[in-house]
Enzyme design. Structure first.
Site, PDB file in Angstrom:
ATOM      1  N   ASP A   1     -17.979 -23.436  17.178  1.00  0.00           N
ATOM      2  CA  ASP A   1     -19.425 -22.897  16.519  1.00  0.00           C
ATOM      3  C   ASP A   1     -19.031 -22.089  15.059  1.00  0.00           C
ATOM      4  OD1 ASP A   1     -21.060 -23.444  18.371  1.00  0.00           O
ATOM      5  OD2 ASP A   1     -20.079 -22.268  19.751  1.00  0.00           O
TER       6      ASP A   1
ATOM      7  N   MET B   1     -23.554 -24.333  12.198  1.00  0.00           N
ATOM      8  CA  MET B   1     -24.814 -23.185  12.161  1.00  0.00           C
ATOM      9  C   MET B   1     -24.947 -22.783  10.708  1.00  0.00           C
ATOM     10  SD  MET B   1     -24.760 -22.249  15.813  1.00  0.00           S
ATOM     11  CE  MET B   1     -23.043 -22.536  16.177  1.00  0.00           C
TER      12      MET B   1
ATOM     13  N   SER C   1     -16.652 -24.259  24.219  1.00  0.00           N
ATOM     14  CA  SER C   1     -16.965 -23.682  23.233  1.00  0.00           C
ATOM     15  C   SER C   1     -16.192 -22.380  23.293  1.00  0.00           C
ATOM     16  CB  SER C   1     -18.622 -23.002  23.138  1.00  0.00           C
ATOM     17  OG  SER C   1     -18.746 -22.028  22.160  1.00  0.00           O
TER      18      SER C   1
ATOM     19  N   MET D   1     -20.501 -20.308  11.933  1.00  0.00           N
ATOM     20  CA  MET D   1     -21.937 -19.504  11.599  1.00  0.00           C
ATOM     21  C   MET D   1     -21.555 -18.878  10.418  1.00  0.00           C
ATOM     22  SD  MET D   1     -22.730 -17.855  15.170  1.00  0.00           S
ATOM     23  CE  MET D   1     -22.741 -18.861  16.807  1.00  0.00           C
TER      24      MET D   1
ATOM     25  N   GLY E   1     -23.438 -16.455  25.243  1.00  0.00           N
ATOM     26  CA  GLY E   1     -23.800 -15.823  26.586  1.00  0.00           C
ATOM     27  C   GLY E   1     -25.380 -15.320  26.685  1.00  0.00           C
TER      28      GLY E   1
ATOM     29  N   HIS F   1     -15.646 -27.457  21.451  1.00  0.00           N
ATOM     30  CA  HIS F   1     -16.737 -27.290  20.639  1.00  0.00           C
ATOM     31  C   HIS F   1     -16.445 -26.076  19.820  1.00  0.00           C
ATOM     32  CE1 HIS F   1     -21.271 -27.458  20.077  1.00  0.00           C
ATOM     33  NE2 HIS F   1     -21.321 -25.951  19.857  1.00  0.00           N
TER      34      HIS F   1
ATOM     35  N   PHE G   1     -25.346 -16.712  19.022  1.00  0.00           N
ATOM     36  CA  PHE G   1     -24.585 -15.884  19.844  1.00  0.00           C
ATOM     37  C   PHE G   1     -24.705 -16.612  21.204  1.00  0.00           C
ATOM     38  CE2 PHE G   1     -26.893 -13.296  17.069  1.00  0.00           C
ATOM     39  CZ  PHE G   1     -25.990 -12.566  16.616  1.00  0.00           C
TER      40      PHE G   1
ATOM     41  N   SER H   1     -19.312 -19.255  27.658  1.00  0.00           N
ATOM     42  CA  SER H   1     -19.181 -17.800  27.919  1.00  0.00           C
ATOM     43  C   SER H   1     -18.899 -17.951  29.772  1.00  0.00           C
ATOM     44  CB  SER H   1     -20.221 -16.788  27.895  1.00  0.00           C
ATOM     45  OG  SER H   1     -21.506 -17.154  28.390  1.00  0.00           O
TER      46      SER H   1
ATOM     47  N   MET I   1     -30.348 -27.516  21.338  1.00  0.00           N
ATOM     48  CA  MET I   1     -29.898 -26.194  21.548  1.00  0.00           C
ATOM     49  C   MET I   1     -30.779 -25.682  22.395  1.00  0.00           C
ATOM     50  SD  MET I   1     -27.547 -25.249  19.388  1.00  0.00           S
ATOM     51  CE  MET I   1     -27.589 -23.832  20.018  1.00  0.00           C
TER      52      MET I   1
ATOM     53  N   ASP J   1     -26.516 -27.399  24.156  1.00  0.00           N
ATOM     54  CA  ASP J   1     -25.726 -26.198  23.928  1.00  0.00           C
ATOM     55  C   ASP J   1     -26.435 -24.872  24.144  1.00  0.00           C
ATOM     56  OD1 ASP J   1     -23.958 -24.701  22.685  1.00  0.00           O
ATOM     57  OD2 ASP J   1     -23.930 -25.331  20.670  1.00  0.00           O
ATOM     58  N   GLY J   2     -25.846 -24.128  25.152  1.00  0.00           N
ATOM     59  CA  GLY J   2     -26.453 -22.624  25.240  1.00  0.00           C
ATOM     60  C   GLY J   2     -26.782 -22.479  26.775  1.00  0.00           C
ATOM     61  N   GLY J   3     -26.286 -21.604  27.426  1.00  0.00           N
ATOM     62  CA  GLY J   3     -26.352 -21.089  28.626  1.00  0.00           C
ATOM     63  C   GLY J   3     -26.115 -22.144  29.706  1.00  0.00           C
TER      64      GLY J   3
ATOM     65  N   HIS K   1     -19.961 -27.859  15.158  1.00  0.00           N
ATOM     66  CA  HIS K   1     -21.266 -27.692  15.342  1.00  0.00           C
ATOM     67  C   HIS K   1     -21.605 -26.560  14.100  1.00  0.00           C
ATOM     68  CE1 HIS K   1     -24.805 -25.374  17.745  1.00  0.00           C
ATOM     69  NE2 HIS K   1     -25.250 -25.972  16.283  1.00  0.00           N
TER      70      HIS K   1
HETATM   71  C1  DX5 Z   1     -24.611 -20.591  20.250  1.00  0.00           C
HETATM   72  C2  DX5 Z   1     -23.427 -21.636  20.183  1.00  0.00           C
HETATM   73  C3  DX5 Z   1     -23.166 -22.191  21.484  1.00  0.00           C
HETATM   74  C4  DX5 Z   1     -22.634 -20.822  22.673  1.00  0.00           C
HETATM   75  C5  DX5 Z   1     -22.674 -21.547  23.720  1.00  0.00           C
HETATM   76  O1  DX5 Z   1     -25.108 -20.614  18.902  1.00  0.00           O
HETATM   77  O2  DX5 Z   1     -23.936 -22.865  19.498  1.00  0.00           O
HETATM   78  O3  DX5 Z   1     -21.959 -23.159  21.335  1.00  0.00           O
HETATM   79  O4  DX5 Z   1     -21.341 -20.485  22.061  1.00  0.00           O
HETATM   80  O5  DX5 Z   1     -22.098 -20.324  24.630  1.00  0.00           O
HETATM   81  P1  DX5 Z   1     -22.734 -20.025  25.825  1.00  0.00           P
HETATM   82  O6  DX5 Z   1     -22.162 -21.362  26.747  1.00  0.00           O
HETATM   83  O7  DX5 Z   1     -22.089 -18.755  26.391  1.00  0.00           O
HETATM   84  O8  DX5 Z   1     -24.574 -20.166  25.939  1.00  0.00           O
HETATM   85 ZN    ZN Z   2     -22.756 -24.432  19.463  1.00  0.00          ZN
END
Ligand code: DX5
Ligand code: ZN
Length: 213
Positions: free
Chosen positions: A32, A65, A6, A34, A142, A30, A140, A194, A134, A172-174, A63
């Protein structure tokens, strides 16, 4: 485990130089997207995605959103996406949107936010090429990995086996070295932002994730 990088938290002005090696090492990129309505943040659009195509030939795992994904599918196909994933919680006809994505001969994915259960997407599973769980509230980069997502990817794995479905399982996420071991055996790929982009050596971080089983 395959990695979908991402770029959300990357330094957009220096992406080619800072992520050159990571882009050559990642399996997917990836994207993102938004809209400030489906999530409380605004990120990038099709023109930006298209420009990234100039610096990598890796498949784009896009992705969305956004509240009305059905209105933007063609733009993200034209921008170079190989998979387009939208949210089941968005304001659209899910089956029609899957068909629309397939009409461009690319992969269609559905995604669920942390509060949505796998049960709520069961009827769509025969028709999709990817399911994106998710593991943070979308919006966001991080944020911290949510442990409840582990049972969702496990359930998707079980359902795929029982029903001979063919979707890829993505999360996806963390995702980082300490959280990836919880999900590696259930997913085909995992998004990481991140942890990779904010490191001194992004490629090394991708190699660490690749080695997790
Ligand atoms: C959040 C995004 C993720 C995000 C992942 O809304 O969909 O793809 O960028 O970032 P990290 O790996 O930092 O959680
Ligand atoms: Zn994403």
């Amino acid at each position: 485990m395959k990695v979908s990088l991402s770029i959300l938290t990357a330094d957009f002005a220096n992406m080619e130089s800072s992520l050159k090696e990571a882009l050559s090492s990642t399996d997917y990129v990836h994207m993102d997207i938004m809209d400030g309505e489906f999530v409380p943040n605004i990120s990038i659009g099709p023109a930006f995605v298209k420009s990234i195509r100039k610096i990598t030939d890796k498949p784009f795992d896009t992705h969305l959103m956004i509240m009305h994904p059905q209105n933007y599918i063609k733009q993200f196909v034209d921008a170079g996406s190989q998979y387009i994933t939208f949210h089941v919680e968005a304001d659209c006809d899910v089956l029609k949107t899957i068909d629309l994505i397939h009409s461009y001969n690319i992969g269609a994915g559905i995604s669920i936010k942390p509060k949505t259960k796998v049960e709520e997407i069961k009827e769509y599973l025969p028709y999709v090429d990817m399911v994106l769980v998710m593991s943070v509230e979308p919006g966001f980069g991080g944020q911290s990995f949510m442990m409840d997502s582990i049972e969702k990817v496990e359930e998707l794995c079980k359902l795929r086996k029982e029903n001979h479905y063919s979707y890829l399982i993505n999360i996806d996420g963390g995702i980082k070295d300490t959280t990836a071991p919880y999900i590696a055996k259930y997913v085909d790929l995992a998004v990481s932002g991140s942890y990779v982009c904010n490191a001194d050596n992004p490629k090394e971080r991708i190699d660490i994730l690749h080695a997790i089983k």
